[in-house]
Scaffold this motif. Structure first.
Motif: not given
Length: 63
Positions: A17-21, A25-27
């Motif tokens: 989950t951490y890797d996915d986050v 992309p940065l909003p």
């Protein structure tokens, strides 16, 4: 032994989950905020210091 397996499975899911986050992309709104802070940093710091001075003065008055 079973508890350790469950803990390992949870740890692996958290890592995934951490890797996915991290890959998201940065909003744009957040990127704009960071760019604004970098550009306006001297003004931001001056305002922060002024607020601290006011808060300190108010604390002395309250005593």
């Amino acid at each position: 032994m079973h508890d350790r397996k469950v803990g390992d499975d949870i740890g692996e899911l958290l890592r995934q989950t951490y890797d996915d986050v991290l890959r998201e992309p940065l909003p744009d709104r957040f990127r704009d905020l960071l760019e604004g802070l970098a550009t306006d940093r001297p003004l931001f710091l001056a305002e922060a210091r002024a607020r601290e001075d006011i808060d300190a003065a108010d604390a002395l008055i309250e005593r």
